[in-house]
Design a protein around this motif. Structure first.
Motif, PDB file in Angstrom:
ATOM      1  N   HIS A 236       8.152  -2.001   9.265  1.00 28.92           N
ATOM      2  CA  HIS A 236       7.184  -2.247   8.374  1.00 28.92           C
ATOM      3  C   HIS A 236       6.002  -1.524   8.600  1.00 28.92           C
ATOM      4  O   HIS A 236       5.548  -1.527   9.939  1.00 28.92           O
ATOM      5  N   MET A 267       3.513  -8.746   3.544  1.00 31.11           N
ATOM      6  CA  MET A 267       5.042  -8.961   3.502  1.00 31.11           C
ATOM      7  C   MET A 267       5.539  -9.465   2.292  1.00 31.11           C
ATOM      8  O   MET A 267       4.875 -10.522   1.724  1.00 31.11           O
ATOM      9  N   GLU A 271      10.734 -11.245   3.238  1.00 30.69           N
ATOM     10  CA  GLU A 271      10.618 -10.497   4.446  1.00 30.69           C
ATOM     11  C   GLU A 271       9.843 -11.678   5.580  1.00 30.69           C
ATOM     12  O   GLU A 271      10.111 -11.790   6.917  1.00 30.69           O
TER      13      GLU A 271
END
Length: 501
Positions: A236, A267, A271
């Protein structure tokens, strides 16, 4: 001086062979659950060089069964018999660098924890071998006679056996019935629920093997590929990563890497929930210990820190080799460990620094949210060693409305605001934030209320010398408006257009 005579001990030998029925039943209670038992079988497949593992579960059959089929190296009949022996490996023996085994008990103890019938089919060099432990048979005969099956084509799961590889079949699933042995529908529902929990565990534990364009391992459940869950959210863009540290010891190197996860607003919901796991981010913060890339401890600080809301995004990956098993006291299930003193001392310093930085970051962010130059709706006040939040009576919206009221009503209006502040449900808020902070959010704002806020702030800012061309940037610095800017921007444009005209 006289001579001291030492008499030699006289001994006799008697047969103290453990009772098979008792000992093998004891192997059912090493503390495995379904997810740790499945993980142990998959460890064996990876050690055997498998690239694909299929988990097949028939939960609706009259006699439910579970099978794990891998395309590893397979075994000869001699190797199969040895693999089916309890305690087939000495934990002190030197292992290959990527060997995920530990005591030579995993296949048997993990399987027995879930079933009373363990059958293993294996094929190597076009030769198929098959062996079975039936606990009911062992209990009846009270001996260690392993059954070798000469017609394996009749065994459940034979069709899953690849050209080279192994299939582990669990039957007589007494530990998975959930007490619904005579209710087929409820039994299937319970087993499917357990498999769902196990699926999340496997995606997490083996995530490093499942990651990448060309993963080391492909894992599926009833034909559905399982995707990895990286608890560090390494890929990420918003994840913060500290430089790695290496602790070099006689038994091998310990690799330490600190990660700070992104805020939940950065997010996707999927996630966020996956990285938080079933218990949420507050419980999943802390140390993640990997043994040969396989996760064995997922979260918790092991006594090095407390779990707090300010540190819930802190995660530290610790990699150890299998040469440190004794020092880390890795258990049979490979699901728990203890920090060796030398590692604990280093990690203590790492955690103190890492957690301290995280707390300062959050406190700084919190201070910015209530900065007076941003016209907060609530003021943070320290009073007698305590922190109190009060409505900001000088906020432009409150001030503008108060000035429009008759003089005799203004005090009543401000009294209402003070009562709202005094009635802030602190205990309820604290309970919600500790248990599920990301689910706590602000109420929706109506279009009229948002318009009133934008107009009031804009007027106040201009009266305080802020030029009209700087209003947009200044208002967006307000957290309340920043998250609603898509709706607030047109209101500001209308305000400026009206002022200019």
């Amino acid at each position: 001086m006289g001579t001291v005579t030492r008499n030699k001990l006289e001994t006799r030998e008697v047969d103290a062979t453990p009772y098979a029925a008792s000992l093998i039943e004891g192997h059912r209670d090493f503390g495995y659950n379904l997810e740790t038992a499945l993980a142990d079988i998959i460890d064996n497949a990876i050690t055997a060089g498998a690239r694909t593992v299929e988990l097949i579960a028939d939960t609706v059959a009259d006699e439910p069964w579970i099978a794990l089929a891998d395309d590893g190296s397979g075994m000869t009949e001699t190797e199969l018999v040895e693999a089916m022996r309890l305690g087939s490996k000495n934990p002190t023996d030197e292992r290959e660098a990527e060997d995920l085994g530990r005591f030579g008990l995993g296949l048997k103890s993990a399987s027995f924890s879930q079933c009373r019938g363990l059958t293993v089919l294996t094929r190597q060099d076009d030769r198929t071998s098959c062996a079975r432990w039936d606990l009911d048979r062992v209990a009846k005969r009270n001996d260690w006679s392993l059954e070798l099956i000469d017609n394996p084509e009749l065994v459940t799961g034979h069709d899953l056996l690849p050209e080279t590889g192994t299939v582990v079949i669990w039957e007589k699933l007494d530990r998975l019935s959930g007490g619904y042995a005579h209710d087929r529908a409820k039994r299937a529902e319970h087993m499917n629920s357990e498999l769902s929990h196990a699926e999340h565990h496997l995606r997490l534990v083996f995530h490093r093997f499942l990651e990448g364009a060309k993963p080391r391992l492909k894992l599926s459940l009833n034909g559905r590929p399982l995707k990895p869950i990286d608890p560090m959210a390494t890929s990420h863009a918003a994840t913060q990563k500290d430089p790695e540290e290496i602790l070099r010891l006689r038994q091998g190197d310990v690799l330490i890497r600190c990660h700070t996860l992104p805020h939940h607003k950065r997010m996707s919901r999927e996630e966020w929930e996956e990285t938080g796991g079933p218990e949420g981010h507050l419980k999943s913060q802390g140390l993640y210990v990997y043994r040969e890339k396989r996760l064995i401890i997922a979260g918790g600080w092991l006594g090095l820190a407390r779990q707090t809301e300010l540190t819930k995004l802190c995660r530290i990956a610790v990699d150890i080799p299998n040469t440190m098993d004794a020092e880390w006291k890795i258990d049979v299930k490979k699901a728990s460990a203890q920090l060796p003193p030398v590692v604990r001392e280093r990690l203590k310093k790492v955690v103190e620094r890492f957690v301290g930085t995280s707390k300062r970051t959050y406190r700084s962010r919190g201070q910015k949210l209530v900065d007076e130059t941003r016209f907060p709706i609530w003021n943070r006040v320290q009073k007698d060693g305590q922190i109190v939040f009060r409505p900001n009576l000088e906020h432009p919206v409150f001030r503008t409305y108060a000035e429009q009221l008759p003089e005799d009503l203004r005090e009543g209006f401000e009294r209402c605001l003070r009562i709202v502040g005094s009635g802030l449900p602190i205990e309820t808020l604290h309970a919600e934030l500790v248990g599920n902070a990301e689910a706590v959010t602000a109420d929706e704002t109506s279009a009229n209320d948002l318009e009133e806020l934008v107009y009031s702030l804009a007027v106040t800012l201009m009266e305080n010398g802020v030029p009209s061309d700087a209003l947009s940037d200044t208002l967006q610095s307000n957290p309340f408006l920043r998250v609603r800017w898509e709706a607030a921007a047109p209101i500001l444009e209308d305000f400026l257009r009206t002022r200019i005209s």
